[in-house]
Scaffold this active site. Sequence first.
Site, PDB file in Angstrom:
ATOM      1  N   LYS A 213     -45.511   9.393 -20.667  1.00 24.14           N
ATOM      2  CA  LYS A 213     -44.442  10.161 -20.353  1.00 24.14           C
ATOM      3  C   LYS A 213     -43.593   8.543 -19.216  1.00 24.14           C
ATOM      4  CE  LYS A 213     -42.594  13.302 -16.525  1.00 24.14           C
ATOM      5  NZ  LYS A 213     -42.722  14.004 -15.894  1.00 24.14           N
ATOM      6  N   GLU A 219     -52.752   1.155 -18.096  1.00 27.15           N
ATOM      7  CA  GLU A 219     -53.825   1.006 -18.888  1.00 27.15           C
ATOM      8  C   GLU A 219     -53.146   1.799 -20.221  1.00 27.15           C
ATOM      9  OE1 GLU A 219     -53.744   2.252 -16.170  1.00 27.15           O
ATOM     10  OE2 GLU A 219     -55.354   3.049 -15.009  1.00 27.15           O
ATOM     11  N   GLY A 270     -46.709  15.506 -16.432  1.00 23.90           N
ATOM     12  CA  GLY A 270     -47.594  14.729 -17.247  1.00 23.90           C
ATOM     13  C   GLY A 270     -48.957  15.560 -17.691  1.00 23.90           C
ATOM     14  N   ARG A 271     -49.827  16.455 -15.952  1.00 27.22           N
ATOM     15  CA  ARG A 271     -50.504  17.192 -17.138  1.00 27.22           C
ATOM     16  C   ARG A 271     -50.856  18.230 -17.512  1.00 27.22           C
ATOM     17  NH1 ARG A 271     -49.818  16.003 -11.644  1.00 27.22           N
ATOM     18  NH2 ARG A 271     -49.375  17.614 -10.083  1.00 27.22           N
ATOM     19  N   GLU A 356     -55.243  17.183  -9.398  1.00 31.26           N
ATOM     20  CA  GLU A 356     -54.194  16.354  -9.367  1.00 31.26           C
ATOM     21  C   GLU A 356     -53.297  17.650  -8.726  1.00 31.26           C
ATOM     22  OE1 GLU A 356     -52.835  12.585 -11.378  1.00 31.26           O
ATOM     23  OE2 GLU A 356     -51.734  14.425 -12.602  1.00 31.26           O
ATOM     24  N   HIS A 387     -79.947  22.251 -18.137  1.00 34.53           N
ATOM     25  CA  HIS A 387     -81.144  21.266 -18.862  1.00 34.53           C
ATOM     26  C   HIS A 387     -80.610  20.322 -17.860  1.00 34.53           C
ATOM     27  CE1 HIS A 387     -83.228  23.717 -21.015  1.00 34.53           C
ATOM     28  NE2 HIS A 387     -82.033  23.666 -22.048  1.00 34.53           N
ATOM     29  N   LYS A 496     -52.366   2.224  -7.207  1.00 36.75           N
ATOM     30  CA  LYS A 496     -52.090   0.697  -9.361  1.00 36.75           C
ATOM     31  C   LYS A 496     -51.838   0.236  -7.862  1.00 36.75           C
ATOM     32  CE  LYS A 496     -50.457   5.078 -11.261  1.00 36.75           C
ATOM     33  NZ  LYS A 496     -49.420   6.380 -11.736  1.00 36.75           N
TER      34      LYS A 496
END
Length: 527
Positions: A213, A219, A270-271, A356, A387, A496
């Site tokens: 965005k 990253e 963004g999400r 978030e 399990h 950050k």
Amino acid sequence: MTDTSALPNLPATTRCDQTVAWQALHTHFAAQGRDFDARQALTQDAGRVEAFRQTAPYISADLSKNRIDAQTEQLLLELAEQSGLAAWRDAMFAGLPINNTEQRQVLHVALRSQALAQECAWGAAIDVEEVRQTRAAMLAYAERVRADDSITDIVNIGIGGSDLGPQMAVLALEAYRHPGKRLHFVSNIDGHELAGVLAGLKPQNTLFLVASKTFTTIETMTNARSARAWFEAEGGTDVARHFAALTTNVKAAAEFGITTTFGFWDWVGGRYSLWSSIGLPIAIAIGAEHFDAFLGGAAAMDEHFRTAPLAQNLPVRLGLLDVWYRNFHGYTSRCVAPYHQGLRRLPAYLQQLEMESNGKRVDRQGQALPIGTSPVVWGEPGTNGQHAFFQMLHQGTDVVPVEFIVTREAAHTLPGHHAKLLANAIAQAQAFLQGQQGADGARDFPGNRPSTFLVLERLDPASLGALIALYEHRVFTSGALWGINSFDQFGVELGKVLAKDIEPRLASGDVQGLDASTAALVRQLQG
Ligand code: F6P
């Protein structure tokens, strides 16, 4: 950026803990809620299953195994009314800047329905035609990539909302994937991930999608630069053909040297962005027609959320249940157990969506909240989770509400598997409810452990769209009651900034000004 100055004021915020209904719920909890036994309620009330079954587009939900009764729901609905839930919901759909800390509209819903976009007030605030053209261009590009046999591998480079949604959806819709296209997702700054993906690729057959965005995320920028360096070092030519950008920051993409860019807008969080150009990997995987169906399923859920009475509104009922469990029962986590291997990344996607959005400790006015907000959301697909951690869910000291998600139909034809899968999901929910008296304490199952059971007919583009929108609106509901802004995420910033300070210290060994523990780690890992 959209000019929001001419828009009407936001609704008044009445935090749920400041309402009359909140007090009534506390009284009700002390009298009946704390010790409510869903087993007894199911035995005594013949109408309970029907009363706690809620259908919504593409999804039906059985809420009857939860620790709620008609009175609880009635009081929770009063809580929603007194907290102004409907006004906040309508404010979102009307295009008001409900992301108040960033003065932004929250209009991912505008990406899913052209008709709704024109009908509602946001039509005046956002350029509906630009939205339509951008989607058309993105889908036309997706179709060109699908028709281009020389492109066999698509690598999406993005993180958070620019990774989790598209990745989750591409995996979920594997049955619809173009057989000649392999989709890869690289998010981590840990070079092991990119190196592992690149190892199997040839530049001339690869398309990189740089999804961000902001187009500033460390990253993604690091991975994108390394991907381009690899592309050139391996003899790749024509960066313009092999790299595309999905971003609101078209200028930064151009500076990076990418000329094929699909944009979106600051009113898409963004999400919440997989419905925008960020959804390009999904569109390449499943094609334009199925992508439209995906949007259509979400739009159907939007309509349900927007128009169904609160008492028959599935996202609202789930959101209210979340408040009941978090703030009255004090449960701090919720387990999501999709009994469909295609939904294996759904828990990770929901972690960002919910934590978030609602992992906030102050209300819209910046006042510290005296009540809990986002639970920890976690999970694994069934039956694998059975399990691993189901032991704790059955017999641990903490109660964790569980959410089962199943599809009535499977997309494979292997005989016997699907019935066994469904039997396990049903049986686990039954076991959580019923419990069992054992020969000794170690063999005792307390039971009355709450669960919700969501059923989809099949996992197809429309039902997946509806499922995601259901969760979005559920998170909206609890966030609105808590009086928080579910659409900012300042909590991710500090780390950050500090990482930028630490990185050169790892080279220089300078630990001046650091706390003793951080300094010791820098010294240990320096080099
Ligand atoms: O750091 C958190 C975050 O801002 C998320 O909200 C977002 O989805 C992610 O980073 C990626 O951001 P971008 O798409 O701008 O690279």
